[in-house]
Design a protein around this motif. Structure first.
Motif, PDB file in Angstrom:
ATOM      1  N   TYR A 295      55.248  -1.089 128.469  1.00  7.96           N
ATOM      2  CA  TYR A 295      56.132  -1.105 127.300  1.00  7.96           C
ATOM      3  C   TYR A 295      55.524  -2.002 126.234  1.00  7.96           C
ATOM      4  CZ  TYR A 295      59.442   1.137 130.361  1.00  7.96           C
ATOM      5  OH  TYR A 295      60.039   2.028 131.208  1.00  7.96           O
TER       6      TYR A 295
ATOM      7  N   GLY B  14      56.425  -4.319 124.253  1.00  5.58           N
ATOM      8  CA  GLY B  14      57.268  -5.447 123.858  1.00  5.58           C
ATOM      9  C   GLY B  14      56.352  -6.567 123.380  1.00  5.58           C
TER      10      GLY B  14
ATOM     11  N   GLY C 293      63.111 -10.138 124.872  1.00  2.04           N
ATOM     12  CA  GLY C 293      62.688  -9.022 124.031  1.00  2.04           C
ATOM     13  C   GLY C 293      62.927  -9.253 122.559  1.00  2.04           C
TER      14      GLY C 293
ATOM     15  N   HIS D 203      63.181  -4.563 122.737  1.00  2.00           N
ATOM     16  CA  HIS D 203      64.560  -4.070 122.825  1.00  2.00           C
ATOM     17  C   HIS D 203      64.808  -2.946 121.811  1.00  2.00           C
ATOM     18  CE1 HIS D 203      66.055  -6.787 125.804  1.00  2.00           C
ATOM     19  NE2 HIS D 203      65.990  -7.875 125.065  1.00  2.00           N
TER      20      HIS D 203
ATOM     21  N   GLY E  44      63.364  -0.249 124.315  1.00  2.00           N
ATOM     22  CA  GLY E  44      64.628  -0.256 125.055  1.00  2.00           C
ATOM     23  C   GLY E  44      65.563   0.846 124.601  1.00  2.00           C
TER      24      GLY E  44
ATOM     25  N   SER F  99      68.310   2.146 127.275  1.00  2.00           N
ATOM     26  CA  SER F  99      68.737   1.014 128.093  1.00  2.00           C
ATOM     27  C   SER F  99      69.933   0.327 127.438  1.00  2.00           C
ATOM     28  CB  SER F  99      67.569   0.027 128.230  1.00  2.00           C
ATOM     29  OG  SER F  99      68.056  -1.285 128.410  1.00  2.00           O
TER      30      SER F  99
ATOM     31  N   ARG G   7      71.202  -2.527 128.202  1.00  2.00           N
ATOM     32  CA  ARG G   7      70.851  -3.934 128.001  1.00  2.00           C
ATOM     33  C   ARG G   7      70.133  -4.140 126.653  1.00  2.00           C
ATOM     34  NH1 ARG G   7      69.261  -8.917 130.546  1.00  2.00           N
ATOM     35  NH2 ARG G   7      67.242  -9.502 129.755  1.00  2.00           N
ATOM     36  N   SER G   8      69.185  -3.247 126.358  1.00  2.00           N
ATOM     37  CA  SER G   8      68.444  -3.376 125.098  1.00  2.00           C
ATOM     38  C   SER G   8      69.292  -3.002 123.893  1.00  2.00           C
ATOM     39  CB  SER G   8      67.194  -2.499 125.132  1.00  2.00           C
ATOM     40  OG  SER G   8      66.226  -3.070 125.978  1.00  2.00           O
TER      41      SER G   8
ATOM     42  N   GLY H 272      71.239  -6.074 123.263  1.00  2.00           N
ATOM     43  CA  GLY H 272      70.353  -7.081 122.669  1.00  2.00           C
ATOM     44  C   GLY H 272      70.091  -6.797 121.201  1.00  2.00           C
ATOM     45  N   THR H 273      69.795  -5.541 120.872  1.00  2.00           N
ATOM     46  CA  THR H 273      69.500  -5.160 119.483  1.00  2.00           C
ATOM     47  C   THR H 273      70.720  -5.371 118.586  1.00  2.00           C
ATOM     48  OG1 THR H 273      67.934  -3.509 120.310  1.00  2.00           O
ATOM     49  CG2 THR H 273      68.611  -3.298 118.001  1.00  2.00           C
TER      50      THR H 273
ATOM     51  N   SER I 264      69.079 -13.382 122.184  1.00  2.00           N
ATOM     52  CA  SER I 264      69.021 -12.420 121.080  1.00  2.00           C
ATOM     53  C   SER I 264      69.683 -12.988 119.831  1.00  2.00           C
ATOM     54  CB  SER I 264      69.698 -11.102 121.489  1.00  2.00           C
ATOM     55  OG  SER I 264      69.004 -10.514 122.569  1.00  2.00           O
TER      56      SER I 264
END
Lengths: 146, 143
Positions: free
Chosen positions: A32, A34, A103, A108, A112, A117, A119-120, A123-124, B98
């Motif tokens: 990936y 990242g 990430g 992410h 991601g 995902s 989770r990503s 996060g984003t 984040s």
């Protein structure tokens, strides 16, 4: 809200090119893209997989140099906030935060979300949301003019 | 080094990095004013970054979800296979980290990739951000 400086064609083209780089690394090497993780492994001198990560990061610098040889008008370069305290604080937060949250925008935000995902996606949403609130606050305080 | 190992450890990562770096510049990601303009939703908003992320996902999603799924292993990396080491759970480090990243991103207008690509601007402020970002990452390893 006013829409300004909108460059949909350049930004879409740039995005498609970034997607191509992500697809190449994944389909041909299995990794990936990242960037915060790749770069961290380079500076923490993680012996396994150092060479490929180092070359990927080197490529990030060579790419813009190659582009500069072509007569191409880029979208400019301007730092709205050059207060050294803010620049250093921002750098520390980006560095520490991407490691704690495992990430950044590429890991992410692109890989991601591309893998769907949850989770990503969370996060984003958190980093974009925190960014929107931060810009609102710094602009209100007069630290930055946008 | 054999041909496959050269592809895997030299040509592919270097090519991917170069293409990624070119994409960042064309997209406008290496311009902090543009990134901060995207985050300025309540003011003079520049929605361009949505097109960067959208464009990147349009290309990468089929690679992850369709093409990759049809392949038993990456073209030049049969021994390690596709990367699997990914967390799935939503935990407090994800949210806290984040949030910290988002604040730093909005203060200066750089996330990690563009901060590295923008070193080519040979600008003292970019360099200062880059060093602070690197220290921040290494601090996480210590603390």
């Amino acid at each position: 809200m006013n829409i300004v400086n909108f460059t949909p064609m350049e930004s879409l083209l740039g995005g498609l090119i970034i997607g191509l780089a992500v697809a190449i690394l994944y389909l041909m090497r299995g990794n990936y893209t990242g960037i915060s993780g790749i770069y961290f492994n380079v500076i923490s001198v993680n012996k396994s997989g150092f060479l490929w990560r180092f070359l990927f990061i080197t490529g990030l610098i060579i790419g813009p140099v190659i582009l500069s040889f072509f007569s191409f008008t880029d979208l400019g370069f301007e730092m709205p906030n050059t207060n050294p305290i803010i620049v250093i604080l921002g750098g520390l937060l980006v560095g520490y935060g991407t490691q704690l949250g495992s990430g950044c925008t590429s890991g992410h935000g692109v890989c991601g979300i591309g893998r769907l995902s949850i989770r990503s996606i969370v996060g984003t949403c958190v980093f974009v949301g925190a960014g929107v609130v931060t810009v609102f606050i710094t602009r209100s305080l007069g630290w930055v003019v946008l | 080094m054999g041909g496959v190992v050269m592809m895997k450890n030299i040509f592919i990562p270097l090519t991917s990095g170069i293409i990624f770096g070119i994409g960042l510049v064309i997209a406008g990601m290496t311009n902090p004013a543009k990134v901060m303009g995207f985050l300025n939703v309540f003011g003079n908003w520049d929605p361009s970054l949505m097109f960067v992320m959208g464009g990147a996902i349009i290309v990468s999603m089929p690679a992850f979800l369709f093409i990759g799924k049809k392949m038993s292993a990456p073209l030049f990396n049969k021994e390690e296979g596709f990367s699997q080491q990914l967390k799935k759970n939503i935990d407090s480090p994800l949210v806290l980290g984040s949030a910290m990243f988002g604040i730093g991103w909005a203060l200066v207008g750089f996330c990690p990739g563009p901060a590295i690509a923008a070193l080519t601007q040979v600008d003292g402020n970019v360099f200062m951000f880059f060093i602070a970002m690197s220290i921040g990452m290494l601090l996480k390893k210590i603390i």
